[in-house]
Motif scaffolding. Sequence first.
Motif, PDB file in Angstrom:
ATOM      1  N   LYS A 155     -55.341  21.389  -8.676  1.00  0.00           N
ATOM      2  CA  LYS A 155     -55.996  20.239  -8.032  1.00  0.00           C
ATOM      3  C   LYS A 155     -57.515  20.407  -8.110  1.00  0.00           C
ATOM      4  O   LYS A 155     -58.250  19.437  -8.323  1.00  0.00           O
ATOM      5  N   ASP A 158     -58.702  19.585 -11.576  1.00  0.00           N
ATOM      6  CA  ASP A 158     -58.811  18.133 -11.778  1.00  0.00           C
ATOM      7  C   ASP A 158     -60.068  17.586 -11.111  1.00  0.00           C
ATOM      8  O   ASP A 158     -60.739  16.706 -11.642  1.00  0.00           O
ATOM      9  N   ILE A 266     -57.298  16.616  -1.715  1.00  0.00           N
ATOM     10  CA  ILE A 266     -56.974  18.051  -1.533  1.00  0.00           C
ATOM     11  C   ILE A 266     -56.955  18.391  -0.048  1.00  0.00           C
ATOM     12  O   ILE A 266     -56.076  19.107   0.429  1.00  0.00           O
ATOM     13  N   ASP A 269     -53.745  17.099   1.372  1.00  0.00           N
ATOM     14  CA  ASP A 269     -52.597  17.901   0.922  1.00  0.00           C
ATOM     15  C   ASP A 269     -52.516  19.241   1.667  1.00  0.00           C
ATOM     16  O   ASP A 269     -51.439  19.785   1.880  1.00  0.00           O
TER      17      ASP A 269
END
Length: 305
Positions: A155, A158, A266, A269
């Motif tokens: 993540k 990205d 993020i 999450d």
Amino acid sequence: MKKINADAGMIRIPLIDGDSCTLCGACVAECPKRHLSISNGAVRINTGECMLCSHCYCVCPSDSISFDPKSLRELSFQEIKPAARMTCGPAEAGRIAAAIHSRRSIRKYGKKQPSGKIISDLLEIAVSAPSGSNRQQWEFIVVSGREKVMELAMKIRDFFIAMNRIADNPVSLALSFLFAGKKLFNYKKNHIESVKMALQEFERGNDLLFHGAPSLLVIHGPIDGSTPLEDSVLASYNIVLIAHSIGLGTCYIGYAVESINRSKKIKRDLGIPPGNRVHVVLSLGYPVKKHIRRALRKPYPSNWV
Ligand SMILES: Cc1cc2nc3c(=O)[nH]c(=O)nc-3n(C[C@H](O)[C@H](O)[C@H](O)COP(=O)(O)O)c2cc1C
């Protein structure tokens, strides 16, 4: 989701046992907020908010002070056994100095996962740290297991790919100035090349972000708190030192802090509330190699006035 009020029904003042209290005044003298006094043959609690520092409890010779266990508790350890003594002598000072001086950032970890018991102990050690107004504004996330670490690493990869795209586009770079000031310019000047190199290495299977760590600790706290950054950093350094003393390695991962804070996804999450900021990310695991010499340091200015 229904929010549970963890403070509900919590008694936030010292509980004083009048039967055993000898009225020695030690608690009154110790209280940093001057909330305690003696009058009419008893210790009284003055108005004002107790910051639950437990100094009164720690100096009471007759053990007459306690706290609601919902508001304060004793730390408990499973693997690491803190010595019971309350003082340190020169031998301990030498050992503590050795731990501080021999610690290094570890950038190569073995596969072995630190046990849950040890990680729990590290969190207990962390919260012995001082904190601004004793607010203890630290919250911990344990990312346990290499798979989960890699999930987060991807993540973050990205995130950096998207950020580099913006930084490499002159128009979006200029526009970013309006919203974020010089931040993206500084990133482009100071970090973009090493991030690009790390991204290339990542594609080759080399993890230059978390250095192959089998676990991570993320420490966050409320944005609008008293001193949440300092609280988290101090707590983290307790972890770093004790981890080192039991053969575990750590490394602060500033790149992860930045990217988590800038990416709503993020943060979400990881279960970090929007009102919180991440202050520390530590990689944690068993080092592959041991250093054989202690760190050298730059000369530093020191002005004694
Ligand atoms: C706030 C902070 C952020 C850091 N971020 C990173 C990082 O993202 N990646 C990394 O490999 N090391 C990182 N480090 C480790 C430093 O590079 C390291 O502490 C420094 O070079 C001194 O080396 P030593 O820790 O081995 O004594 C960070 C250290 C601090 C204090």
